[in-house]
Scaffold this motif. Structure first.
Motif, PDB file in Angstrom:
ATOM      1  N   LYS A 212      -2.659  -6.217  -1.422  1.00  0.00           N
ATOM      2  CA  LYS A 212      -2.973  -5.608  -0.133  1.00  0.00           C
ATOM      3  C   LYS A 212      -1.785  -5.840   0.785  1.00  0.00           C
ATOM      4  CE  LYS A 212      -7.999  -5.752  -0.069  1.00  0.00           C
ATOM      5  NZ  LYS A 212      -9.055  -6.748   0.105  1.00  0.00           N
ATOM      6  N   ILE A 213      -1.756  -5.073   1.863  1.00  0.00           N
ATOM      7  CA  ILE A 213      -0.623  -5.166   2.778  1.00  0.00           C
ATOM      8  C   ILE A 213      -0.495  -6.585   3.358  1.00  0.00           C
ATOM      9  CG2 ILE A 213      -2.032  -4.095   4.613  1.00  0.00           C
ATOM     10  CD1 ILE A 213       1.782  -3.854   4.317  1.00  0.00           C
ATOM     11  N   ASN A 214      -1.612  -7.293   3.464  1.00  0.00           N
ATOM     12  CA  ASN A 214      -1.496  -8.633   4.063  1.00  0.00           C
ATOM     13  C   ASN A 214      -0.811  -9.643   3.147  1.00  0.00           C
ATOM     14  OD1 ASN A 214      -3.475  -9.393   2.259  1.00  0.00           O
ATOM     15  ND2 ASN A 214      -5.090  -9.694   3.805  1.00  0.00           N
ATOM     16  N   ALA A 215      -0.431  -9.198   1.938  1.00  0.00           N
ATOM     17  CA  ALA A 215       0.333 -10.082   1.054  1.00  0.00           C
ATOM     18  C   ALA A 215       1.814 -10.067   1.430  1.00  0.00           C
ATOM     19  CB  ALA A 215       0.167  -9.637  -0.391  1.00  0.00           C
ATOM     20  N   CYS A 216       2.172  -9.190   2.353  1.00  0.00           N
ATOM     21  CA  CYS A 216       3.585  -9.031   2.731  1.00  0.00           C
ATOM     22  C   CYS A 216       4.038 -10.173   3.641  1.00  0.00           C
ATOM     23  CB  CYS A 216       3.732  -7.690   3.455  1.00  0.00           C
ATOM     24  SG  CYS A 216       5.423  -7.222   3.772  1.00  0.00           S
TER      25      CYS A 216
END
Ligand code: SF4
Ligand code: SF4
Lengths: 364, 302
Positions: A212-216
């Protein structure tokens, strides 16, 4: 008299306890001691013989060794008689054509990037990252390639869910039609296939994680990259958000999809209009020199600077969040790397961003 | 409107065009396979190809980058005499168009893009630049083995390649032994014991130089273009001595070209030796290493 001339593309970044020597031509960096830093500084204003005179007999060989090291690594050269004044400093100005260079698009299917193609071309964007929620067929990728066949886009990276149809034949067909796609990441894989090496025109990664984008935004030694344009960008701008535009899954236009502020939705606002919003570029000129902790870190010129996930401890006069990136476990004061997610001081921010699940999954 | 004459998919041209877009300067890029018809519309010269159409008067500057320059379509007539006559008429119209375009602000010209290296060396000496002693010979009688080099005096502008250090120029080699018999006239030049090499990019009186420090590595000692990929030569921004720069400027003026790269050697004797000029070579590699943004400089100039 002999003089040491430091080459202008050797960048020395001083941290709290050590220095990082970055070779901006050969694209590598190494950690060294503050002691060497003092010697390099002294060599800028003194001849080698004069400098030697400052040290007692016991220390002279050590200084000599440092000097040999500098010459051996070709960080500089020795001239006799005088310094060689024909070597001007390297300009640290960041020069890059275009208003935006990178776009990140989150979407259900590839219709969205295709629809945005005219704006992307108009803005002369070079790099595109697509995070897709739906499974994709070979034809979807090829249609995408066609939409960008005559555009400024040079490279495309795509994240898409894994599915049973992805096999050698699928990748082979895709490879034949791929021009700009250079990297594919298939996530939520049930069986992990081996890496494909250079069999195809692009790199393929299979992962079981539900990305998910929050892994960035993770900071790690392995992500550090010594590369002249990136370093110049980091010296002058925010190393992540400068010249970037992001579209989140709902079509909201943001600096990056994970940044809190939105600047309109693609339904009724063009990328060009969003970029004209006075706050869009707020973080573009915030450099690491003004970020808490990072400003004392020797890695600050080769590190990225996530502003979407921070420790949420500092706000500057302009109202910008200048706290340390949340997902960094490094301390320039102790020189230790620790797990960021386990740091007690970060727990409040982790809860604020709702990252507990991400952390749990990553540890599983 | 800027007119760009270049070969297709040429990286330097692409990079400059990125800057022209950034600077909001309008341009027309002419491809290699384009042939123009010369027309007169409202008493004005008008050029038309399958991709582009424009009035000569609307062109404000011209960049001749690469390729054969402007090419024209000619009609074929049945009658041989008519054909000859028309060819003659075409010729003068084409000649006029090229002269008109070259009279505008420009970067290099198609009419003198081919530089004769031997002529350049003579002009360089006239401009006061120091040139290592050289001669042409059909045998090695006067060649001192180990002390002289040989290189090509032909131009290689047709050869294309992506980056610096591979731009089609022949490598320089040291002559190690004398040879029996005679051969085609060959260029021999004294080998200079060098401290480092310098490549200077010249554009309309301005000079950006790079020092190529190759002395540490034996492999690259004679010619930095024989590129050592493991540890590349150290390349850093450099300032040519003012006087050498002025002489180089004079040389470019004498040759009537306003853009190109010049190679020098700084000898162990402290002297600067001029080697050659390449008007059409790749320069963005060194430009990037030195953060000179020469692509931007070109876009600003046009
Ligand atoms: S700001 Fe953070 S989350 Fe956004 S793109 Fe950069 S690193 Fe990723
Ligand atoms: S403290 Fe962490 S985030 Fe900040 S510059 Fe150093 S490594 Fe990067």
């Amino acid at each position: 008299m002999r003089y040491f001339n430091l080459y202008s593309n050797i960048l020395i970044t001083k941290g709290a306890n050590r220095i990082l020597i970055s070779d901006l031509q050969r694209n590598n960096s190494e950690l060294q001691s503050l002691e060497l830093y003092d010697i390099i500084e002294a060599l800028k204003s003194h001849a080698i013989e004069t400098l030697m005179g400052f040290y007692d007999e016991d220390s002279k060989p050590i200084v000599g060794q440092y000097l040999d090291f500098l010459v051996d690594k070709e960080y500089g050269f020795i001239s006799t008689g005088d310094r060689d004044h024909s070597f001007p400093p390297l300009s640290l100005e960041y020069k890059d054509a275009g208003l935006v260079s990178d776009i990140f698009i989150a979407c259900r299917d590839l219709a969205r990037p295709r629809q945005l193609a005219p704006s992307i071309g108009n803005l002369a964007i070079k790099h595109m990252v697509i995070y897709c929620e739906q499974e994709l067929a070979v034809a979807d990728f090829l249609d995408l390639e066609i939409s960008f066949s005559d555009s400024s886009v040079e490279s495309i990276e795509i994240f898409a869910p894994c599915h049973a149809g992805i096999n050698e034949n699928y990748l082979q067909q895709l490879s034949e039609g791929a021009r700009r796609i250079y990297s594919l990441v298939f996530y939520k894989c049930t069986t992990i296939q081996p890496e494909t090496g250079d069999r195809y025109k692009f790199k393929v990664v299979f992962t079981s994680r539900h990305l998910k984008i929050n892994a960035c935004g993770k900071v790690d030694l392995k992500y550090f990259n010594t590369h002249l344009p990136k370093v110049l960008e980091a010296i002058n701008h925010n190393s992540c958000l400068h010249k970037k535009i992001g579209i989140d899954i709902n079509g909201d236009i943001r600096n990056c999809p994970a940044m809190p502020q939105r600047f309109g939705n693609i339904r009724d606002c063009s990328l060009e209009e969003a970029l004209n919003h006075k706050a869009f570029k707020n973080y573009w000129n915030l450099t690491k020199d003004h970020i808490a902790v990072c400003k004392d870190c020797e890695f600050r010129n080769i590190c990225t600077d996530c502003r979407a996930y921070t420790e949420r401890t500092h706000i500057n006069e302009a109202g910008l969040d200048n706290s340390k990136p949340l997902k960094c476990g490094y301390s320039p004061y102790t020189n230790q790397w620790e797990k960021w997610s386990e740091n007690p001081l970060k727990q409040k921010a982790i809860r604020h961003y709702g990252l507990q699940e991400l952390i749990k999954n990553e540890e599983a | 409107m800027i007119l760009i004459l270049s070969s297709n998919a040429e990286i330097t041209t692409d990079a400059v065009i990125m800057w022209l877009n950034d600077l909001k300067k309008a341009y027309i890029r002419v491809h290699e396979d384009e042939f123009f018809e010369i027309k007169i519309i409202n008493k004005k010269f008008f050029l038309e190809s399958y991709r582009n159409r424009f009035f000569i008067d609307d062109i404000s500057s011209v960049w001749y980058r690469r390729g054969g320059g402007l090419k024209f379509k000619r009609g074929q007539y049945h009658h041989e005499a008519v054909n000859q006559n028309m060819n003659e008429a075409h010729y003068w119209l084409e000649d006029y168009v090229i002269k008109k375009l070259e009279a505008k602000k420009h970067i290099n010209k198609q009419s003198n893009s081919r530089l004769n290296k031997l002529w350049v060396l003579e002009e360089a000496q006239k401009a006061g630049l120091k040139v290592p002693r050289y001669f042409l010979a059909e045998n090695t009688d006067d060649v001192i083995p180990g002390k002289m080099i040989t290189k090509s005096f032909t131009e290689n502008v047709i050869l294309k390649s992506a980056y610096e250090h591979q731009d089609g120029m022949l490598y320089t080699a040291v002559v190690t032994q004398q040879e029996q018999g005679s051969f085609f006239p060959t260029f021999f030049q004294d080998k200079i014991e060098k401290e480092y090499e310098i490549r200077s990019f010249y554009l309309d009186g301005k000079i950006w130089s790079t020092a190529i420090m190759s002395q540490k590595d034996k492999q690259t000692e004679t010619d930095h273009r024989k590129y050592n990929t493991a540890v590349p030569n150290r390349n850093v921004p450099y300032d040519l001595p003012l006087e050498t720069g002025q002489k180089l400027n004079e040389l470019f003026l004498a040759l009537d070209i306003n853009c190109g790269s010049a190679d020098f050697i700084k000898g162990k004797d402290g002297q600067f030796y001029f080697l050659e000029i390449n008007p059409l070579g790749q320069f963005l590699g060194l430009s990037a290493v030195c953060n000179y943004a020469l692509d931007k400089e070109i876009a600003l100039y046009l």
